[in-house]
Scaffold this motif. Structure first.
Motif, PDB file in Angstrom:
ATOM      1  N   GLU A 336       7.772  -1.410 -14.092  1.00 16.59           N
ATOM      2  CA  GLU A 336       6.843  -1.461 -12.960  1.00 16.59           C
ATOM      3  C   GLU A 336       5.413  -1.147 -13.385  1.00 16.59           C
ATOM      4  O   GLU A 336       4.453  -1.704 -12.863  1.00 16.59           O
ATOM      5  CB  GLU A 336       7.297  -0.470 -11.879  1.00 16.59           C
ATOM      6  N   VAL A 364       1.161  -1.623  -1.720  1.00 16.98           N
ATOM      7  CA  VAL A 364       2.484  -1.882  -1.140  1.00 16.98           C
ATOM      8  C   VAL A 364       3.542  -1.911  -2.243  1.00 16.98           C
ATOM      9  O   VAL A 364       4.648  -1.369  -2.077  1.00 16.98           O
ATOM     10  CB  VAL A 364       2.487  -3.214  -0.351  1.00 16.98           C
ATOM     11  N   HIS A 365       3.200  -2.529  -3.370  1.00 12.99           N
ATOM     12  CA  HIS A 365       4.117  -2.565  -4.517  1.00 12.99           C
ATOM     13  C   HIS A 365       4.467  -1.152  -4.975  1.00 12.99           C
ATOM     14  O   HIS A 365       5.634  -0.828  -5.226  1.00 12.99           O
ATOM     15  CB  HIS A 365       3.445  -3.350  -5.653  1.00 12.99           C
ATOM     16  N   ARG A 368       6.811   0.329  -2.381  1.00 16.27           N
ATOM     17  CA  ARG A 368       8.184  -0.182  -2.491  1.00 16.27           C
ATOM     18  C   ARG A 368       8.919   0.493  -3.658  1.00 16.27           C
ATOM     19  O   ARG A 368      10.110   0.809  -3.553  1.00 16.27           O
ATOM     20  CB  ARG A 368       8.167  -1.698  -2.704  1.00 16.27           C
ATOM     21  N   THR A 369       8.228   0.671  -4.763  1.00 20.24           N
ATOM     22  CA  THR A 369       8.833   1.348  -5.918  1.00 20.24           C
ATOM     23  C   THR A 369       9.214   2.778  -5.558  1.00 20.24           C
ATOM     24  O   THR A 369      10.298   3.266  -5.913  1.00 20.24           O
ATOM     25  CB  THR A 369       7.845   1.355  -7.103  1.00 20.24           C
ATOM     26  N   HIS A 371       9.816   3.860  -2.527  1.00 22.92           N
ATOM     27  CA  HIS A 371      10.896   3.791  -1.538  1.00 22.92           C
ATOM     28  C   HIS A 371      12.249   3.631  -2.232  1.00 22.92           C
ATOM     29  O   HIS A 371      13.246   4.277  -1.843  1.00 22.92           O
ATOM     30  CB  HIS A 371      10.636   2.629  -0.577  1.00 22.92           C
ATOM     31  N   GLU A 372      12.306   2.792  -3.233  1.00 23.43           N
ATOM     32  CA  GLU A 372      13.553   2.618  -3.984  1.00 23.43           C
ATOM     33  C   GLU A 372      13.968   3.929  -4.649  1.00 23.43           C
ATOM     34  O   GLU A 372      15.153   4.274  -4.689  1.00 23.43           O
ATOM     35  CB  GLU A 372      13.377   1.530  -5.046  1.00 23.43           C
ATOM     36  N   ASP A 477      14.044   7.544   5.801  1.00 22.24           N
ATOM     37  CA  ASP A 477      14.043   6.261   5.110  1.00 22.24           C
ATOM     38  C   ASP A 477      13.403   5.178   5.986  1.00 22.24           C
ATOM     39  O   ASP A 477      12.553   4.408   5.520  1.00 22.24           O
ATOM     40  CB  ASP A 477      15.481   5.875   4.758  1.00 22.24           C
ATOM     41  N   SER A 481       9.836   3.170   5.371  1.00 23.58           N
ATOM     42  CA  SER A 481       9.934   1.711   5.302  1.00 23.58           C
ATOM     43  C   SER A 481       8.978   1.053   6.296  1.00 23.58           C
ATOM     44  O   SER A 481       8.263   0.105   5.954  1.00 23.58           O
ATOM     45  CB  SER A 481      11.371   1.273   5.582  1.00 23.58           C
ATOM     46  N   MET A 484       5.266   1.330   5.123  1.00 23.61           N
ATOM     47  CA  MET A 484       4.842   0.347   4.120  1.00 23.61           C
ATOM     48  C   MET A 484       4.751  -1.048   4.737  1.00 23.61           C
ATOM     49  O   MET A 484       3.887  -1.846   4.368  1.00 23.61           O
ATOM     50  CB  MET A 484       5.826   0.330   2.945  1.00 23.61           C
ATOM     51  N   SER A 485       5.634  -1.344   5.696  1.00 23.68           N
ATOM     52  CA  SER A 485       5.567  -2.632   6.379  1.00 23.68           C
ATOM     53  C   SER A 485       4.281  -2.727   7.198  1.00 23.68           C
ATOM     54  O   SER A 485       3.641  -3.783   7.258  1.00 23.68           O
ATOM     55  CB  SER A 485       6.782  -2.802   7.288  1.00 23.68           C
ATOM     56  N   GLU A 488       1.485  -3.491   4.780  1.00 22.24           N
ATOM     57  CA  GLU A 488       1.552  -4.854   4.253  1.00 22.24           C
ATOM     58  C   GLU A 488       1.143  -5.885   5.298  1.00 22.24           C
ATOM     59  O   GLU A 488       0.399  -6.821   5.008  1.00 22.24           O
ATOM     60  CB  GLU A 488       2.963  -5.144   3.754  1.00 22.24           C
TER      61      GLU A 488
END
Length: 558
Positions: A336, A364-365, A368-369, A371-372, A477, A481, A484-485, A488
């Protein structure tokens, strides 16, 4: 050299300077005024190649430089935002979009017959009005309009300066002989056009100078104008070629596609016009005006695009022949951190509006990282897995590196020419990166709680505790999520969902703390496990707080 010659030289240089600065100021203002519209243009690029041609033309019409557009495309390809198939459409459109400047120049050369409607007459007024807006307007939009107006005025004044300074010399034999030579020798004419454009880094500027000379008294022949214009299209590729040096293979291929497209077009038209001029020598040797150059420049670029468009895929394949692949070009094993660094391509800074959108994508990237990694830590809490815990630690280091790289990129963007809304977004992105990094820290804390205490003995939560943890983790969670949405999509609805989840997490955290303390007092669970439970829900509540902050930034921008 007389004092009059020196005065004319200074007048020409000053006129050229005002012309170039006027183009820059006007395009800068237009970019600011378009603002978020650039995101829509970027989205269109993912649809089809025909739309990519239109977008390429629009972008170039805004920034008034096909070379700058292609440099940006090289950056997009290198960043993985755009494929080579999409890039070729934008490159084709860029050549059409660059014609807008030649038509603006033509407006300034309408002559005495149309003096009343000639932009040159109103140029000083435009500068005055633009300066008034910049100095006294309070709203940012009016100041931006002032930049556009004053840029347009300076452009026409600069053209007048160049025309007036060159008027005394265009009748000299050296000028007449030079353009006659360029017209009779296609290779020399094309080479001169490419060289001048390469030096000036702008085909719009070189064609504009040619149009100015053409307007001073018939010194420019049709043949010489045609060949020099063809050469200027080739010269516009130099900027992108230089930009691609040292870049990965696909970025080089994008620059080569631009060169191939323009060279093929110049060859086709050059041959066709050569035979036409041989059949009609009087046409070739006749003078051409500023409007005539604009007409040819436009027809040439549109027809080239129509002719080559069906073979766009072949052009992409041809670039692969010139730029050979290497084993180290593979990106399948990139982590990443490397991907983020590749995405933050400085070439995209050529267009501030796109740079802002690219920064949003990278934030955002990063989210997402993170969040995972958060989900990975949650699974480790419910079903202990040492490999998952180790992966959390490893990813947290990556998140910290991403924060540093994105922050440095945001600093570069903040120094660009941005409108007020874009400045606000960049400031919010600074805070967003910090909040996301803090979420990463709390995620690591959760992993450490499980890992550290695991070493001292197995942690076993009761069935009730496990269900409670799962319930609050699901809320957190979803909260992150949606945050971030919201970032974006710039979605207020998603941001409002975060607010709802934040209230639910706060309430549940208080309830779980009370019920778990009650279980501890009744000795229904081990004290060590109870402390870990309380620390975990504390970290979860703080993660929800940061998600709430992220949603708040989006709300403040609306």
């Amino acid at each position: 050299m007389s004092i009059n010659d020196i005065e004319n030289l200074f007048l020409f240089i000053g006129g050229l300077g005002m012309f170039l600065f006027g183009m820059h100021s006007m395009s800068d203002g237009i970019q600011k005024s378009t603002g978020s519209k650039m995101r829509e243009l970027l989205g269109i690029l993912t649809n089809n190649r025909f739309m990519a041609v239109i977008v390429g033309a629009l972008i170039t019409a805004i920034i008034q430089s096909s070379g700058a557009t292609t440099v940006m495309v090289v950056g997009f390809v290198n960043a993985g935002i755009m494929t080579l198939g999409q890039a070729i459409g934008v490159i084709m459109g860029a050549n059409i979009g660059t014609c807008i400047t030649s038509w603006i120049v033509s407006l300034g050369q309408l002559g005495d017959t149309f003096k009343a409607v000639s932009p040159s007459l109103y140029a000083p007024l435009l500068v005055g009005v633009g300066a008034f807006f910049i100095m006294f307007a309070k709203k940012a939009k009016k100041k931006t309009a002032g930049e556009i107006i004053i840029g347009l005025g300076l452009l026409f004044i600069g053209l007048d300066f160049m025309k007036n300074s060159a008027a005394d010399y265009t009748e000299l034999p050296i000028f007449t002989n030079a353009f006659a030579l360029f017209g009779s020798n296609p290779f020399l004419g094309i080479a001169i056009g490419a060289l001048v454009t390469g030096i000036m880094q702008s085909s719009s500027a070189s064609v504009g100078i040619l149009q100015t000379l053409a307007a001073t008294g018939g010194v420019v022949t049709t043949a010489s104008a045609v060949y020099i214009s063809l050469g200027s299209n080739i010269g516009s590729c130099f900027t992108a070629l230089l930009s691609s040096l040292g870049a990965p293979r696909n970025a080089k291929r994008a620059a080569v596609m631009h060169l191939s497209f323009n060279v093929i077009g110049a060859v086709i038209f050059g041959i066709a016009m050569y035979f036409l001029f041989r059949l009609r020598p009087t046409f070739a040797d006749g003078s051409i005006g500023s409007v005539g150059i604009s007409i040819f420049h436009t027809i040439f670029n549109i027809i080239c695009t129509i002719l080559i468009f069906p073979f766009a895929d072949k052009l992409v394949s041809l670039s692969g022949v010139f730029v050979k692949s290497h084993d180290d070009d593979s990106v399948s094993s990139e982590d990443e951190e490397v991907v983020t660094l590749r995405h933050l391509d400085d070439r995209i800074l050529e267009t501030p509006s796109f740079a802002v959108e690219n920064a949003i994508l990278e934030v955002v990237h990063m989210g997402r990282t993170t969040h995972e990694n958060l989900q990975r830590a949650f699974n480790a809490v419910l079903n202990y897995d040492q490999q998952a815990v180790d992966k959390v630690y490893e990813t947290e280091k990556t998140i910290n590196s991403m924060e540093k790289m994105i922050t440095e990129y945001l600093v570069k963007i903040s120094n660009l020419s941005l409108n007020e809304d874009q400045h606000n977004i960049i400031n919010d992105l600074f805070y967003s990166v910090s909040d996301i990094e803090r979420v990463g820290d709390h995620t690591e804390n959760i992993a450490e709680l499980i890992d550290r205490n695991r070493a001292g003995g197995e942690i076993v939560f009761s069935d009730d505790a496990r269900e409670e943890l799962k319930e609050i983790m699901d809320l957190v969670d979803n909260s992150f999520s949606y945050a971030m949405s919201a970032r974006e999509k710039e979605s207020i609805d998603d941001a409002n969902q975060v607010v709802k989840y934040e209230d639910m997490v706060d309430n549940m955290e208080e309830e779980l703390r009370e019920t778990h303390i009650e279980r501890l007092s009744k000795q229904l669970c081990k004290p060590t496990n109870g402390v870990v439970f309380l620390d975990i829900i504390s970290n979860l509540e703080r993660i929800s707080d940061h998600a709430y902050n992220l949603a708040g930034y989006v709300m403040s921008e609306q």
